[in-house]
Design a protein around this motif. Sequence first.
Motif, short mmCIF file in Angstrom:
data_model
loop_
_atom_site.label_atom_id
_atom_site.label_comp_id
_atom_site.label_asym_id
_atom_site.label_seq_id
_atom_site.Cartn_x
_atom_site.Cartn_y
_atom_site.Cartn_z
N LYS A 164 77.36 47.02 75.22
CA LYS A 164 78.41 47.68 76.00
C LYS A 164 77.95 49.09 76.36
CE LYS A 164 82.28 45.06 74.10
NZ LYS A 164 83.59 45.14 73.40
N GLU A 167 78.44 52.91 74.46
CA GLU A 167 78.64 52.73 73.03
C GLU A 167 77.28 52.56 72.36
OE1 GLU A 167 81.21 49.51 72.15
OE2 GLU A 167 82.87 50.25 73.37
N ASN A 169 75.51 50.29 70.08
CA ASN A 169 75.65 48.95 69.53
C ASN A 169 74.32 48.22 69.63
OD1 ASN A 169 76.81 47.16 72.36
ND2 ASN A 169 76.49 49.33 72.35
N ASP A 244 79.99 46.85 81.20
CA ASP A 244 80.87 48.01 81.19
C ASP A 244 81.79 47.92 79.97
OD1 ASP A 244 82.05 50.32 81.92
OD2 ASP A 244 83.07 49.54 83.69
N THR A 245 82.14 49.06 79.43
CA THR A 245 82.97 49.08 78.23
C THR A 245 84.39 48.66 78.57
OG1 THR A 245 81.65 50.85 77.29
CG2 THR A 245 83.82 50.50 76.34
N ASN A 247 87.97 47.86 76.53
CA ASN A 247 88.67 47.84 75.25
C ASN A 247 89.42 46.53 75.09
OD1 ASN A 247 87.84 50.47 74.57
ND2 ASN A 247 89.50 51.36 75.77
N GLU A 267 92.00 41.96 76.91
CA GLU A 267 91.38 43.18 77.39
C GLU A 267 92.45 44.18 77.81
OE1 GLU A 267 88.80 42.03 80.53
OE2 GLU A 267 87.32 41.10 79.21
#
Length: 487
Positions: A164, A167, A169, A244-245, A247, A267
């Motif tokens: 992502k 972030e 990760n 793309d990030t 949430n 999402e």
Amino acid sequence: MLCKENKNNRGFTLLEVILALAILGIVMSMAYGFFSFGNKTFALGSRRYDIQQEVDIASFTITNTFKNVKGISLTEKPDYTLVDVRSRFPEIENIEYTIAENNETYSLKYTVVREGRNVESEIILNNVKFADTGSGSNYIWILENEPEDSRPSFIIGSASGMLKAGEVNTISYIITTSNIPDNDTLNVALVDSPAGLSITTSPIVSGNKAVVSVTSTNAEVGFYTFTVNYPGADEKTGIITVLDTINEYTVTFKDWDGTVLKTETVEEGVGATAPPDPTRENHIFIGWNPSDFSNITSNLTVTAQYVPISVDTFTVTFKDWEGKTIKTEVVPKGEGATAPSPPDRPGYIFTGWHPANFDNITSDLIVTAQYEVDPNTDDVALAAEALGPPTPSSLSNDKSNNHSVILIPLGSYGTTINWSVTNNVGSITGGILTFKFSNPNSEVTGTLTATISKGSQSEVVTFTVSVINSGGGGPNQRFSYNITKNE
């Protein structure tokens, strides 16, 4: 008495006997020669048959022996087996082999020799993967089973996930190896060295596995690649995906006693879907609290709501300006309903609900959304969008083959309309469009134009008009219309 000699009773002379014996000897000699020749011919034919039969059997044996082999060679090689067909047929003098290749297909040509007779044949070796081409050999070696590939090799497994953007990760790839020693390390590298990504690999462990790890710190959204190498092995390429990030949140639906009915991960900005309505003994299910879970922005717990059967309940229905139902809610007597989000109405501003108070419900209730005209709205554009094709009127003149349409002078949103029409269609007088027909059975087609205005603003809307008079004049007139708004 005298006896007279009979000369016809005399015997064979010696010369005649000798001549007869000579002729008999010649005949006997010729008969023996013919017999001897026939006997030799039969023996020779039988021999040739035996030779041909043995050669055919040898050829059949060669075909069956070689047609399914995996490898073939004219020289001795490891793991190959010598095939000596000649030893099975002692009277065959020689077998000569030739291996050829044509368009990646191998063939075996062979010549069987016995007592000067040569028999040639050819086999197409469809299953052969390993072959040494050549000719002139009296022996041949075959490989019946395909050898194991001893070269180093490896396979890149699927990624454990997707990275992502924005972030920190890490994802991993399992590499399965073959013929690579434990504790050796594969060579890995990112293609084009993209910013924000790094890659590492572990040594090969027991079980022929290695782990390639890709870490993102601030990589941009996109697709990237990495390569894996090892000496003697083919290079392989892996794919890295950076998304793309977005949430994600958990929506938990619970019953009145805390029992989890459903858990859903959604999402950000997306709605959750409620489970089937639950039941509770001696109670009526009236909805969920909170009632709106269509736009999730955080973790949320939604609880089922009930009222005892003895409690009176009423239905509150929320509708838009057109009377369409937006929401229906069952509310216990004396409690309030929760209004939904008001629907958008182009050119208007939502001003509230009518009735405005639905906090103390004592009967079924319909609540309607209220609006007022937005002063900043382009009324002319709204009126142009709302204006539909004019409809035929009942005005007609049965004697003149004419027919009329009433044109409205005023548009919506406080606008006025000025109408015009192409000459071939007809004329407009006093807000009435009269079509003109050249004869009782005719059609007129043209353009009807509406100029919509309000103050200094104006906009033009056009319609394509087609009117057919198919019934003649007078009371027999039959009109059909097609008035279409042009976009």
